[in-house]
Scaffold this motif. Structure first.
Motif, PDB file in Angstrom:
ATOM      1  N   LEU A   1       0.826  -1.206   0.000  1.00 18.67           N
ATOM      2  CA  LEU A   1       0.000   0.000   0.000  1.00 18.67           C
ATOM      3  C   LEU A   1       0.858   1.253   0.000  1.00 18.67           C
ATOM      4  N   LEU A   2       1.938   1.211   0.797  1.00 15.24           N
ATOM      5  CA  LEU A   2       2.859   2.351   0.814  1.00 15.24           C
ATOM      6  C   LEU A   2       3.412   2.607  -0.586  1.00 15.24           C
ATOM      7  N   LEU A   3       3.804   1.528  -1.260  1.00 14.54           N
ATOM      8  CA  LEU A   3       4.322   1.648  -2.627  1.00 14.54           C
ATOM      9  C   LEU A   3       3.280   2.277  -3.546  1.00 14.54           C
ATOM     10  N   VAL A   4       2.038   1.812  -3.424  1.00 10.51           N
ATOM     11  CA  VAL A   4       0.974   2.324  -4.294  1.00 10.51           C
ATOM     12  C   VAL A   4       0.803   3.819  -4.085  1.00 10.51           C
ATOM     13  N   VAL A   5       0.753   4.229  -2.816  1.00 13.87           N
ATOM     14  CA  VAL A   5       0.555   5.654  -2.525  1.00 13.87           C
ATOM     15  C   VAL A   5       1.725   6.471  -3.060  1.00 13.87           C
ATOM     16  N   ALA A   6       2.954   6.004  -2.745  1.00 17.01           N
ATOM     17  CA  ALA A   6       4.134   6.723  -3.225  1.00 17.01           C
ATOM     18  C   ALA A   6       4.140   6.782  -4.752  1.00 17.01           C
TER      19      ALA A   6
ATOM     20  N   LEU B   1       1.605   6.678  -6.789  1.00 10.88           N
ATOM     21  CA  LEU B   1       0.573   7.598  -7.292  1.00 10.88           C
ATOM     22  C   LEU B   1       1.055   9.041  -7.208  1.00 10.88           C
ATOM     23  N   VAL B   2       1.697   9.389  -6.089  1.00  4.66           N
ATOM     24  CA  VAL B   2       2.195  10.763  -5.923  1.00  4.66           C
ATOM     25  C   VAL B   2       3.213  11.079  -7.018  1.00  4.66           C
ATOM     26  N   ILE B   3       4.182  10.163  -7.192  1.00  8.46           N
ATOM     27  CA  ILE B   3       5.222  10.365  -8.211  1.00  8.46           C
ATOM     28  C   ILE B   3       4.592  10.458  -9.597  1.00  8.46           C
ATOM     29  N   PHE B   4       3.589   9.615  -9.834  1.00  3.39           N
ATOM     30  CA  PHE B   4       2.930   9.597 -11.138  1.00  3.39           C
ATOM     31  C   PHE B   4       2.283  10.942 -11.452  1.00  3.39           C
ATOM     32  N   VAL B   5       1.571  11.496 -10.447  1.00  3.83           N
ATOM     33  CA  VAL B   5       0.909  12.792 -10.657  1.00  3.83           C
ATOM     34  C   VAL B   5       1.948  13.877 -10.902  1.00  3.83           C
ATOM     35  N   LEU B   6       3.026  13.872 -10.091  1.00 11.98           N
ATOM     36  CA  LEU B   6       4.093  14.855 -10.278  1.00 11.98           C
ATOM     37  C   LEU B   6       4.686  14.737 -11.681  1.00 11.98           C
TER      38      LEU B   6
ATOM     39  N   VAL C   1      13.017   1.355  -7.862  1.00  9.42           N
ATOM     40  CA  VAL C   1      12.804   0.923  -6.473  1.00  9.42           C
ATOM     41  C   VAL C   1      11.683  -0.106  -6.401  1.00  9.42           C
ATOM     42  N   ILE C   2      10.553   0.206  -7.041  1.00  4.78           N
ATOM     43  CA  ILE C   2       9.418  -0.728  -7.000  1.00  4.78           C
ATOM     44  C   ILE C   2       9.830  -2.076  -7.562  1.00  4.78           C
ATOM     45  N   VAL C   3      10.431  -2.057  -8.740  1.00  2.00           N
ATOM     46  CA  VAL C   3      10.720  -3.313  -9.424  1.00  2.00           C
ATOM     47  C   VAL C   3      11.793  -4.108  -8.680  1.00  2.00           C
ATOM     48  N   SER C   4      12.766  -3.396  -8.077  1.00  2.00           N
ATOM     49  CA  SER C   4      13.800  -4.110  -7.307  1.00  2.00           C
ATOM     50  C   SER C   4      13.187  -4.796  -6.090  1.00  2.00           C
TER      51      SER C   4
ATOM     52  N   ALA D   1       0.712 -10.845  -1.502  1.00  2.00           N
ATOM     53  CA  ALA D   1      -0.015  -9.599  -1.256  1.00  2.00           C
ATOM     54  C   ALA D   1       0.811  -8.405  -1.714  1.00  2.00           C
ATOM     55  N   PHE D   2       2.112  -8.433  -1.406  1.00  2.00           N
ATOM     56  CA  PHE D   2       2.976  -7.330  -1.797  1.00  2.00           C
ATOM     57  C   PHE D   2       3.059  -7.216  -3.318  1.00  2.00           C
ATOM     58  N   LEU D   3       3.294  -8.349  -3.981  1.00  2.00           N
ATOM     59  CA  LEU D   3       3.426  -8.342  -5.441  1.00  2.00           C
ATOM     60  C   LEU D   3       2.139  -7.855  -6.094  1.00  2.00           C
ATOM     61  N   LEU D   4       1.012  -8.291  -5.528  1.00  2.00           N
ATOM     62  CA  LEU D   4      -0.282  -7.918  -6.078  1.00  2.00           C
ATOM     63  C   LEU D   4      -0.431  -6.398  -6.108  1.00  2.00           C
ATOM     64  N   LEU D   5      -0.132  -5.765  -4.977  1.00  2.00           N
ATOM     65  CA  LEU D   5      -0.285  -4.306  -4.902  1.00  2.00           C
ATOM     66  C   LEU D   5       0.750  -3.601  -5.780  1.00  2.00           C
TER      67      LEU D   5
END
Lengths: 552, 552
Positions: free
Chosen positions: A309-314, A316-321, A347-350, A488-492
């Motif tokens: 969830l933290l990854l998703v939120v981060a 989304l923020v980066i995406f909008v920026l 970072v996400i993919v690693s 669960a982590f991979l899914l998000l």
């Protein structure tokens, strides 16, 4: 936990009975062991020579003709104009709609037409994706109609007719696939097969046309920013030079529908996948009793979902920026947006690669049994997963070669290279993890088997031994828990990797290294064909990971 | 007529035994009916999750990297030169040879490594084709070495090294596939799978490289005759402007190896097909007893073979005339050669369509039973047949669209259009005919069944009824005879349609309508990718028609 063990009744093959009676397998004590062992035994009617052949021939012919027409209209705009292509497409769309109408009338009248439903076909994520992308495609058609109405006084009316027909088709097809994607048709099988391949090839031709149109339009807009050595002729741009729009909003609409092309491309891919599954299911006999209920638990997992969830939120923020900054005039700001986007993705993919590796190691340690039956739905699922991952593979490898060959100068190129490498690693590992997970025996089935074998002492000992390591008690073993965390982590993480490209982040074009290295046509073709498959892959991975989560 | 009825023993699955004993099916009276019914029951070891996955991942990665490198070396010659591509290819070839060496040593030492042989894998036509095309590819490499030795003083030595390594590889691989293509490996299955996909992807990358090289060289030679609007840069031509050859025969050698490219392309395709079949067979357990002996009769057929032979002779004459006249300076003579070639081809293909139609009608009349088992070899055969036919389909459809769009002016264009249309019809019909034929129950199997059922009165009546229509007497029914005539005719006609393109008839380039319509790159890519598959299709069709002939 509950589980319905599959019953042992063999589905006899309807057709062969008519010729020679096949010997019924008498249900024995051993029979139970066999049926418990097979999770979802789905016997199919024997495929016969000419059954799928006619439909296949129709599909190939429409596809080849469509491919030739679409390519011609791109490479030789004088002889074959977009109008010719659109007339061909309108014909296909109308024919497909007529067939769908016929199908729906027949199946609603005759009870025997659809005796079986394939529970696995048309999963929620496919249906939801279809509706979402369908709505956005509909919006694109509205904008297209509004644009081309402005050119009606000097351009062909076909250009207005095509989006109108396509809009109607979108509703028709979405309705059709929503309600009928699980049908296993038993009547008029030959006709149904042909109709389904007509639908399939129509969607694929629409897909090809959309990819080509987007490429041509992207070229027109890219000439302003970059130096595009490009092949397409300018006439492709519906004679904009000679014919001017009669209303003011033209340019705005044009830009709007241009941004919506990717959704239409994605819609066609989704519809194709669903139609293909329906085609595979024609004449199939599915046993209704083979349904295993998997229970959905969240309480045992914590780290995975929270980190995800933290990854998703981060993300989304980066995406909008990124979306805000990349459109700015200032080159500094654009580079900064790219920098942040690259770093975030790496970072996400690693992290995903790391957690998948942990999952794979646990699978190695965990000597759980493999599912031993042949399951057509699972094979199809795995096939679609691997095939759609090729899209991202090809983009990454072309990126990699271009960056290495030019010496990876500058931090953006280095980051781009790193991103390509970790993506290749991540997708490879993730495919391995998902496919391995789908082929493992689910825990609750093993428990069910244990119960079925309780009389059979020697076997029961064997199976109990296996199960004692798992959750016969309420508390799952640490291995199982880690696997669930990983899932669960991979899914998000896959969800955020889906959102970014699906809603318009295209660093492949914003970062111009590859455009300079390959020429524009080539790179455009690679990204425009590869990326939609990559997006499809992420959604498919989310669904598959959910299934793996439930099985573990 | 003789036939060995398949025995009823079920091949138990080695792997699942280790976990849970699967119930042995007791041989009952009914068992006999089942075994007689299934012609070639081939049970496979259950495919497990990760088994094919690692090898698949390796294959995809090599292929994608190869694709990116080959494309880059064509589109961006400055950054990635042919030397880079050749170093990559040399690495792949050496790795593949090392693996083959390892494989041959291991299998010769360990008796358990290959317990089973798949009788259907590596058929004679594939092996013969492999050797033929291998020899011609070897000749190409000799010419290449001779040419590039002349450039050694000013060009990279890699250009000499690559053909040398490839020549060694040709011998290695041909030897390997000749002796091992039927292996069903049981030991080191994971390693073998990975090695086989390495071989497969090496062959496919070599294929891509050969197609690209031929396109670049064809461009250089075509600029003299036609106006080619082409993309490739001139540097691709190994810097011929700066670096001159040190010996006299250079130009002759260069021309010679240029003509031999198509054979090398074909060789790679053949090797890929055989490697793919080997990969599919890893870990497979084949029952040795399921061998049906088909007897080869010629005396019953007459019209088909004679008509076919006449076609072959006429085709050869026309082909030789075409090859002589098409190289002449005089445009009149070239057009005449094209005219005769087109007419000859249209006549052949029309006759084939007609006879195939007769065959299809007889299959409709003939209510013989379908083979009801799942046979992996047959599925693979059918898949390869349909896939390779796509090559000719795509050329024909592109030709069709180009000719129709330009209005089909002049007799040559009209003939070209007619040829494209009849080819599409012919291939569609022939695919239908072959696949239908392969799925019908062979006659001698039906007789064997009849014998097996003689005790079982009620069944025997049923089967006798079916067989009485066929050759329980020595004389076959008229339907069977006509089918054999059709098969024999089609077989010979496919041979001549194979010879003409395989040995260098390229009306696609001699008749320039399509080159003008699409640009040169596009048409060249279509023909260079489509035609080798078309040639493969013809050879495959010959082999399949022979099988259909034997079954009827």
């Amino acid at each position: 936990m509950t589980a319905h063990p599959s019953n042992g009744g063999t589905v006899t093959q309807v057709d062969s009975i008519q010729h020679l009676p096949s010997p019924p397998h008498p249900p024995t004590v051993h029979g139970a062991s066999e049926s418990g062992h097979h999770v979802e035994v789905v016997k199919e009617r024997t495929p016969q020579g000419g059954e799928w052949l006619l439909s296949g021939i129709i599909c190939i012919n429409i596809l080849m003709l469509g491919c030739a027409l679409v390519s011609s209209s791109a490479f030789n705009v004088v002889a074959i104009t977009p109008v010719h292509r659109q007339i061909f497409l309108i014909t296909l769309l109308v024919l497909t709609m007529l067939w769908m109408l016929f199908y729906m009338v027949v199946t609603s009248r005759e009870d025997r037409a659809v005796l079986f439903k394939d529970r696995h076909a048309g999963p929620v994520w496919l249906k939801a994706g279809l509706v979402l992308f369908g709505l956005l495609s509909f919006l694109m058609d509205i904008f297209k109609i509004a644009t081309y109405v402005g050119y009606l006084h000097c351009d062909s009316p076909v250009k207005v007719a095509y989006p109108i027909v396509q809009a109607v088709f979108l509703f028709f097809q979405t309705y059709f696939l929503w309600f009928h994607s699980r049908d296993c048709v038993q009547l008029h099988t030959n006709l149904t097969r042909c109709g389904l391949t007509l639908t399939l090839s129509t969607n694929l031709v629409v897909w090809m046309a959309a990819v080509t149109e987007e490429s041509i339009q992207r070229y027109d807009s890219c000439t302003e920013v970059l130096s595009c050595s490009f092949l397409f002729l300018d006439e492709a741009n519906y004679g904009a030079k000679k014919c001017t729009c009669s209303h003011m909003a033209c340019e705005t609409f044009k830009e709007a529908f241009y941004y919506l092309y990717p959704f239409n491309i994605e819609y066609s891919l989704f519809a194709s996948a669903m139609t293909y599954i329906m085609w595979k299911n024609v004449g199939r006999i599915v046993d209704h009793h083979k349904h295993h209920k998997f229970n959905f638990y969240v309480k045992d997992v914590f780290v995975g979902p929270v980190a995800g969830l933290l990854l998703v939120v981060a993300g989304l923020v980066i995406f909008v920026l990124y979306k805000i900054n990349i459109l700015k005039e200032d080159k500094e700001k654009r580079n900064k947006a790219l920098l942040i986007h690259f770093i975030m993705n790496i970072v996400i993919v690693s992290l995903m690669s790391l957690s998948t590796m942990i999952g794979c190691i646990i699978y190695r340690l965990d000597r759980r049994e493999y599912v031993s039956d042949k399951n057509p739905t699972r094979s199809l699922d795995v096939g679609l997963l691997v095939a759609s991952s090729l899209g991202q593979f090809i983009i990454s490898y072309f990126s990699l070669v271009a960056t290495v060959a030019t010496g990876a100068q500058g931090y953006l190129n280095v980051l781009n290279l790193a991103w390509a490498v970790v993506l290749v690693v991540e997708i490879g590992l993730q495919n391995y993890f998902i496919i391995e997970g789908l082929h493992r025996q689910p825990i609750n089935v093993m428990q069910a088997n244990a119960r079925a074998f309780q009389d059979h002492t020697e076997m029961a000992n064997d199976v109990e031994g296996q199960i004692s390591r798992y959750s016969i008690s309420k508390k799952p073993s640490w291995k199982r828990r880690v696997l669930r965390e990983v899932c669960a982590f991979l899914l998000l993480a896959n969800i955020i990797l889906w959102i970014m490209p699906a809603f318009g982040a295209r660093p492949q074009f914003d970062h111009s290294a590859e455009i300079y290295f390959y020429n524009y046509t080539m790179w455009n073709a690679i990204v425009n064909i590869g990326l939609p498959f990559g997006i499809f892959y992420r959604m498919h991975a989310v669904a598959s990971l959910f299934e793996v989560y439930l099985r573990d």
